[in-house]
Design a protein around this motif. Structure first.
Motif, PDB file in Angstrom:
ATOM      1  N   GLU A 273     -69.572  58.865  14.206  1.00  0.00           N
ATOM      2  CA  GLU A 273     -68.578  59.187  13.164  1.00  0.00           C
ATOM      3  C   GLU A 273     -67.930  60.539  13.424  1.00  0.00           C
ATOM      4  OE1 GLU A 273     -70.106  58.733   9.248  1.00  0.00           O
ATOM      5  OE2 GLU A 273     -70.530  56.614   9.546  1.00  0.00           O
ATOM      6  N   THR A 274     -68.769  61.500  13.805  1.00  0.00           N
ATOM      7  CA  THR A 274     -68.226  62.830  14.111  1.00  0.00           C
ATOM      8  C   THR A 274     -67.215  62.711  15.246  1.00  0.00           C
ATOM      9  OG1 THR A 274     -70.318  63.826  13.485  1.00  0.00           O
ATOM     10  CG2 THR A 274     -68.877  65.163  14.858  1.00  0.00           C
ATOM     11  N   SER A 275     -67.534  61.869  16.230  1.00  0.00           N
ATOM     12  CA  SER A 275     -66.640  61.734  17.386  1.00  0.00           C
ATOM     13  C   SER A 275     -65.298  61.148  16.965  1.00  0.00           C
ATOM     14  CB  SER A 275     -67.284  60.852  18.449  1.00  0.00           C
ATOM     15  OG  SER A 275     -68.468  61.454  18.890  1.00  0.00           O
ATOM     16  N   GLU A 276     -65.313  60.193  16.054  1.00  0.00           N
ATOM     17  CA  GLU A 276     -64.037  59.632  15.589  1.00  0.00           C
ATOM     18  C   GLU A 276     -63.226  60.702  14.854  1.00  0.00           C
ATOM     19  OE1 GLU A 276     -64.150  55.893  13.615  1.00  0.00           O
ATOM     20  OE2 GLU A 276     -65.094  54.890  15.309  1.00  0.00           O
ATOM     21  N   ASP A 277     -63.910  61.496  14.039  1.00  0.00           N
ATOM     22  CA  ASP A 277     -63.210  62.582  13.333  1.00  0.00           C
ATOM     23  C   ASP A 277     -62.601  63.559  14.333  1.00  0.00           C
ATOM     24  OD1 ASP A 277     -63.877  61.554  10.921  1.00  0.00           O
ATOM     25  OD2 ASP A 277     -65.502  62.959  10.488  1.00  0.00           O
ATOM     26  N   LEU A 278     -63.384  63.840  15.388  1.00  0.00           N
ATOM     27  CA  LEU A 278     -62.898  64.823  16.362  1.00  0.00           C
ATOM     28  C   LEU A 278     -61.689  64.288  17.135  1.00  0.00           C
ATOM     29  CD1 LEU A 278     -66.304  66.290  17.603  1.00  0.00           C
ATOM     30  CD2 LEU A 278     -64.487  67.541  16.445  1.00  0.00           C
ATOM     31  N   VAL A 279     -61.693  62.983  17.447  1.00  0.00           N
ATOM     32  CA  VAL A 279     -60.525  62.404  18.140  1.00  0.00           C
ATOM     33  C   VAL A 279     -59.292  62.553  17.244  1.00  0.00           C
ATOM     34  CG1 VAL A 279     -59.486  60.270  18.999  1.00  0.00           C
ATOM     35  CG2 VAL A 279     -61.867  60.763  19.503  1.00  0.00           C
TER      36      VAL A 279
END
Lengths: 279, 184
Positions: free
Chosen positions: B41-47
């Motif tokens: 989830e964090t990775s999607e936010d970061l993208v």
């Protein structure tokens, strides 16, 4: 290349597939002849290949939707100078900015109610004598004023939300208001200075830029530079202040340069901009 | 149209073209973050944050380097900002949970999953710096020279870091498996 010269330093390039064919063949010969380099290569290449076998992760389809929503909101934001019809604004808002907080939803519902009444008044006045039309026009103006007030309330409410994306919506909503009053400007300045999220601060900065001709806004933006901790926001503010040649910017830039902790890139950018400003 | 040509159009106001760059790179970027952070989830936010930053900073794109170099610089900033803000979170702990592949026998699948799990754990134990350089060189199809520009260091340093990162990975993997992946 001899067996006496170890070639471990070349291994990262070799693993990446660099070198010409003949160079690769020389390296391979060395790896066969030199036990130490050969062992090193064998173990590193095994891991290198294992890494490529780790399966790729795919993001969820929701990510594309979020991106598209952000892009169209941004596109709308940069077109805010263009006049949108009431319905276009309303549709755009419902599509992208429907709030999740019950209190804000209530405000939104009221806004829509008043908006509907305005539209009702407009269509209902067709074919009436001119005196009646004039009276309707006054009423219409008053109701539009109310719509503006509700829009302002909505924007300010959104800016108080816990979720960063809701607050960004709040900033976008302020850009749709034909006139931003003291309360909206004040909230935007607060947001620029103190919002914990960099993206929200940047959005607030963009929104405030629209009103930078007003001395109070421009001086708030200059003062805000000293309050920023993120180099990204500092850089963006330096660019805006220099581009708009805002009074007091150069003095603030010089003050910033005295800070030994200042990020190197920000420092260089400030120096460039000071030179351009003829300071 | 090349990445840089698209980005020039975005810079000059045709921001809709960012959609094409999103299609080209969002999965790669997601892979970069998820391998680095182990958090989906964090990775999607970061993208999302990276593409937001591309819009915010589009005026600063000069095209002196490939678009990807600039994009990964923004990605590193986004990640650093995120973990600075959420200090209690660390980029990596145990690696992401394995998703199953369908074309293997159950016993092979178990073995493959175990190898992947151990490798991910070994990766997670590396320093952020070493894990990052391995991810950039192994998964993002970047040349060492480009990685050097992203990390703001000479090419020689990148190569040395890759080498040390692989050695550390080997050591950690050995500790986890007891296997003899012999070093010099």
């Amino acid at each position: 290349m001899t067996t006496q010269q170890h070639i471990v330093d070349l291994l990262p390039d070799f693993l990446m597939g660099s070198f010409t064919e003949s160079e690769r063949s020389n390296i391979q010969s060395h790896l066969k002849a030199c036990a130490a380099c050969g062992r090193e290569y064998e173990s590193l290449s095994m891991l290198w290949n294992s890494l490529s076998a780790l399966p790729e992760e795919k993001p969820s389809p929701a990510m594309r939707e979020r991106f598209n929503a952000m892009l169209s909101a941004y596109e709308q934001g940069i077109r805010h100078g263009e006049t949108l019809s009431f319905w276009q604004s309303l549709n755009g808002f419902i599509g992208r900015f429907w709030p999740t907080q019950p209190a804000v939803q209530f405000a939104m519902t009221l806004l829509l109610l008043v908006g509907s009444f305005v539209l009702g008044s407009r269509t209902g006045s067709e074919g009436l004598p001119s005196a009646a039309q004039a009276s309707d026009a006054t009423e219409l103006a008053e109701l539009r004023g109310e719509v503006q007030a509700m829009g302002r309330m909505l924007a300010v409410s959104l800016l108080q939300q816990r979720s960063a994306s809701e607050r960004i919506k709040g900033v976008s909503w302020t850009e749709r208001l034909p006139v931003a009053d003291e309360q909206v400007i004040g909230t935007l300045v607060q947001t620029l200075n103190y919002d914990p999220n960099v993206n929200v601060r940047l959005a607030a900065m963009d929104a405030l830029t629209k009103y930078s001709e007003e001395p109070e806004v421009s001086s708030s933006m200059v003062e805000s530079l000293a309050k920023q901790t993120s180099p990204l926001v500092q850089l963006a503010l330096v660019e805006v202040l220099a581009q708009l040649k805002i009074p007091g910017a150069a003095a603030m830039f010089r003050q910033m340069l005295k800070d030994e902790q200042l990020n190197k890139t920000v420092k260089e950018r400030i120096q460039e901009r000071l030179t351009q400003l003829g300071e | 149209m090349t990445d840089n040509e698209l980005m020039f159009q975005v810079r000059d106001g045709n921001v809709g073209k960012l959609g094409q760059l999103f299609e080209r790179y969002h999965e790669k970027l997601y892979g970069f973050f998820v391998r680095h952070t182990g958090k989906r989830e964090t990775s999607e936010d970061l993208v999302q944050d990276v593409f937001f930053r591309i819009l915010k900073y589009r005026q600063t794109f000069r095209g002196e380097a490939p678009f990807t170099v600039w994009m990964y610089q923004l990605a590193r900033n986004a990640s650093a900002d995120y973990f600075r803000k959420w200090k209690h979170e660390t980029p990596m702990t145990e690696g992401t949970e394995e998703r199953q592949s369908d074309d293997l026998l159950p016993s092979e699948r178990v073995q493959e999953q175990e190898e992947h799990r151990l490798l991910k754990q070994a990766l997670a134990r590396l320093s952020d710096e070493k894990r990052e350089v391995l991810i950039l060189s192994r998964y993002q199809e970047l040349k060492y020279e480009e990685i050097g520009r992203i990390l703001d260091c000479p090419v020689g340093t990148v190569k040395a870091r890759v080498h040390y990162a692989l050695k550390d990975l080997r050591d950690e993997y050995m500790k986890l498996t007891g296997a003899d992946v012999k070093q010099s």
